[in-house]
Design an enzyme around this catalytic site. Structure first.
Site, PDB file in Angstrom:
ATOM      1  CD  GLU A 149      -2.561   1.186   2.713  1.00 17.48           C
ATOM      2  OE1 GLU A 149      -2.991   0.077   3.103  1.00 17.48           O
ATOM      3  OE2 GLU A 149      -2.762   2.248   3.336  1.00 17.48           O
ATOM      4  CD  GLU A 154      -3.007   7.427   5.726  1.00 12.86           C
ATOM      5  OE1 GLU A 154      -4.051   6.867   6.072  1.00 12.86           O
ATOM      6  OE2 GLU A 154      -1.869   7.032   6.046  1.00 12.86           O
TER       7      GLU A 154
END
Length: 271
Positions: A149, A154
């Site tokens: 990933e 974020e």
């Protein structure tokens, strides 16, 4: 998709890469970056639903709130612009509290890529209770974390000491969840939601380097092991706005007042 803002970049290269724009014979704009040419992009220069030739949706509540105890129900915007709306040249992912539940959108690119420079220009929610993200997952695999990933951006201001912070991480069998490989962490002033910033990665066979506003802030090198480098396959792009959960902060969700918004000016892939 979990991570921690305790991890700081392993290096600070300060390399700067600028975007160049050229006009083609047909009048369209060709974008170039670091010797690469833009091969896919969405400038959101239209109105209504996001381009259905470029985006599809993951919907529902997921398993255990998408593995992170998130609150939102993701909805499909293929025919009706509701939680994903393109207007005024911007994609707006809108989280709303309606009929006793949160709903939002999670868009996946229909295409995927192996290596290149992947970037987006964003205005980030930066509100406790919300968890916006710009990230990538591999095609046709569900064996997380082995599949890998790539979290390009974020934002989790609900986490202690992470106010106004964006961070970027890599997950794999050898580093995942609360122990990812950080490829960047930066604290801006209180302007994440009011000013545009670019977030991107330069991804090669040897290394993934993270860029904030075109400045390299950290990277991770291929050590040649399957456990630590599953980044040798095609990945697709994800844009989503989660509510609550491990990084959004479920207890802070009521403070959002029933609304949150994540803005995307463009998304580009250069190869």
């Amino acid at each position: 998709m979990t991570t921690s803002c305790m991890f700081m970049p392993p290096k600070d290269t300060k390399e700067t890469i600028k975007t160049e724009a050229e006009e083609a014979e047909d009048g369209t704009t060709i974008y170039k970056k670091d010797g690469l040419t833009c091969v896919w992009h969405d400038e959101f220069d239209y109105e209504g639903v996001p381009d259905t030739t470029k985006w599809k949706y993951q919907t529902g509540h997921g398993n255990d709130g998408w593995g992170n105890q998130e609150l939102q129900n993701y909805t499909d915007n293929t025919t009706t612009a509701d939680t994903a709306v393109v207007e005024e040249g911007v994609l707006k992912i809108k989280a709303k509290y309606e009929n006793g539940e949160w709903k939002s959108a999670r868009l996946n690119s229909k295409e995927s890529w192996k290596y290149g420079f992947i970037e987006a220009r964003l205005k980030i929610t930066d509100r406790k209770g919300a968890w916006p993200a710009f990230w990538m997952m591999p095609d046709g695999r569900a064996d997380w974390p082995d599949c890998g990933e790539i979290d390009i951006m974020e934002n989790a201001p609900a986490i202690e000491n992470c106010d106004h912070r964006v961070f970027s991480s890599l997950h794999a069998r050898g580093h995942f969840a609360a122990n990812p490989k950080s490829i960047g962490g930066k604290t801006y002033d209180e302007n994440l939601s009011s000013e545009w910033h670019t977030f991107g990665i330069k991804w090669t066979e040897q290394e993934i380097t993270c860029y904030y506003d075109d400045v390299a802030v950290g990277g991770y090198e291929n050590n040649g092991t399957i456990e630590d480098w599953p980044y040798d396959q095609k990945f697709y792009i994800i844009l989503n706005l989660a509510i609550g959960g491990q990084l959004g902060g479920t207890g802070f969700a009521p403070s959002l007042g029933g609304n949150a918004e994540f803005l995307i000016d463009y998304v580009r892939v250069y190869q």
